[in-house]
Motif scaffolding. Structure first.
Motif, short mmCIF file in Angstrom:
data_model
loop_
_atom_site.label_atom_id
_atom_site.label_comp_id
_atom_site.label_asym_id
_atom_site.label_seq_id
_atom_site.Cartn_x
_atom_site.Cartn_y
_atom_site.Cartn_z
N CYS A 1 30.31 -34.63 -26.98
CA CYS A 1 30.42 -34.36 -25.55
C CYS A 1 31.08 -35.56 -24.88
O CYS A 1 30.81 -36.71 -25.24
N THR A 2 31.93 -35.31 -23.91
CA THR A 2 32.67 -36.41 -23.27
C THR A 2 31.88 -37.12 -22.18
O THR A 2 32.42 -38.00 -21.51
N ARG A 3 30.63 -36.82 -22.00
CA ARG A 3 29.78 -37.56 -21.06
C ARG A 3 29.28 -38.81 -21.75
O ARG A 3 28.75 -38.75 -22.86
N VAL A 4 29.47 -39.96 -21.14
CA VAL A 4 29.02 -41.23 -21.71
C VAL A 4 27.53 -41.13 -22.04
O VAL A 4 26.73 -40.70 -21.21
N GLY A 5 27.19 -41.49 -23.28
CA GLY A 5 25.79 -41.49 -23.71
C GLY A 5 25.32 -40.17 -24.28
O GLY A 5 24.23 -40.10 -24.83
N CYS A 6 26.10 -39.12 -24.19
CA CYS A 6 25.70 -37.83 -24.77
C CYS A 6 26.31 -37.72 -26.16
O CYS A 6 27.51 -37.90 -26.33
N ASN A 7 25.48 -37.47 -27.14
CA ASN A 7 25.95 -37.42 -28.53
C ASN A 7 25.96 -36.01 -29.11
O ASN A 7 25.99 -35.85 -30.32
N GLN A 8 25.95 -35.00 -28.25
CA GLN A 8 26.00 -33.62 -28.74
C GLN A 8 27.32 -33.42 -29.48
O GLN A 8 28.40 -33.70 -28.94
N PRO A 9 27.29 -32.95 -30.74
CA PRO A 9 28.54 -32.73 -31.47
C PRO A 9 29.45 -31.74 -30.74
O PRO A 9 28.98 -30.75 -30.16
N ALA A 10 30.74 -32.02 -30.77
CA ALA A 10 31.71 -31.20 -30.03
C ALA A 10 31.65 -29.73 -30.44
O ALA A 10 31.79 -28.86 -29.59
N HIS A 11 31.42 -29.46 -31.72
CA HIS A 11 31.41 -28.06 -32.16
C HIS A 11 30.26 -27.27 -31.56
O HIS A 11 30.26 -26.05 -31.57
N ARG A 12 29.28 -27.97 -30.96
CA ARG A 12 28.16 -27.30 -30.30
C ARG A 12 28.31 -27.32 -28.78
O ARG A 12 27.44 -26.86 -28.06
N CYS A 13 29.44 -27.84 -28.28
CA CYS A 13 29.69 -27.96 -26.85
C CYS A 13 30.55 -26.81 -26.33
O CYS A 13 31.23 -26.14 -27.10
N ASP A 14 30.52 -26.63 -25.01
CA ASP A 14 31.48 -25.75 -24.34
C ASP A 14 32.80 -26.52 -24.24
O ASP A 14 32.80 -27.74 -24.13
N LEU A 15 33.91 -25.81 -24.27
CA LEU A 15 35.19 -26.43 -23.93
C LEU A 15 35.42 -26.17 -22.46
O LEU A 15 35.62 -25.03 -22.04
N ASP A 16 35.38 -27.22 -21.67
CA ASP A 16 35.44 -27.12 -20.22
C ASP A 16 36.85 -27.34 -19.71
O ASP A 16 37.54 -28.27 -20.14
N HIS A 17 37.27 -26.48 -18.78
CA HIS A 17 38.52 -26.70 -18.04
C HIS A 17 38.21 -27.79 -17.02
O HIS A 17 37.50 -27.53 -16.05
N CYS A 18 38.72 -28.98 -17.21
CA CYS A 18 38.44 -30.06 -16.26
C CYS A 18 39.00 -29.69 -14.90
O CYS A 18 38.32 -29.79 -13.90
N CYS A 19 40.25 -29.25 -14.85
CA CYS A 19 40.80 -28.66 -13.63
C CYS A 19 40.53 -27.17 -13.74
O CYS A 19 40.77 -26.56 -14.78
N LEU A 20 40.01 -26.57 -12.69
CA LEU A 20 39.63 -25.16 -12.72
C LEU A 20 40.73 -24.29 -13.32
O LEU A 20 41.92 -24.52 -13.09
N PHE A 21 40.32 -23.28 -14.09
CA PHE A 21 41.25 -22.35 -14.71
C PHE A 21 42.12 -21.69 -13.64
O PHE A 21 41.61 -21.17 -12.65
#
Length: 130
Positions: free
Chosen positions: A51-71
């Protein structure tokens, strides 16, 4: 089901597809989708292993893929998508936290008080010696 409930369900569970048509003929010309392709997902998971949040170690394959700028119908791209665990994704979407994808691959979060916290892109291999 009320129209607003249907919209919420489609937004949460649907696969959005934008089809551009030729105005003169009505023929389909180009299609973009809300969901990333498997190749995009694999590349993003390789670039951002958690996860791209500092300090969060959730593996990417278990994360949502977020549109940083709204879709907007065109921006389901490597440059706009970043892995966020469900908690961080909701925090960004439903609070005063915000994020920005930097051109160098870094991902910056801005807290409600205005503090910027940046995560850097980490190489997965040693750079070539030349």
């Amino acid at each position: 089901m009320a129209p607003a409930d249907i919209e919420d369900d489609v937004a949460a569970n649907g696969i959005w597809k934008r089809i551009l048509t030729d105005p003169a003929t009505g023929m389909a010309e180009h299609i973009t989708t809300y969901r990333p392709t498997p190749a995009q997902r694999e590349l993003i998971d390789a670039r951002y292993p958690t996860c791209t949040r500092v300090g969060c170690n959730q593996p990417a394959h278990r994360c949502d893929l977020d549109h940083c700028c709204l879709f907007d119908g065109t921006n389901t791209t490597i440059a706009n998508l970043r892995p966020k665990c469900r908690h961080q994704h909701r925090m960004k979407t439903h609070s005063n936290w915000s994020c920005e994808n930097r051109p160098d691959g870094a991902h910056a979060w801005t807290t409600p008080s205005g503090k910027v916290i940046e995560t850097e892109l980490e190489p997965i291999a040693e750079p070539a010696p030349f």
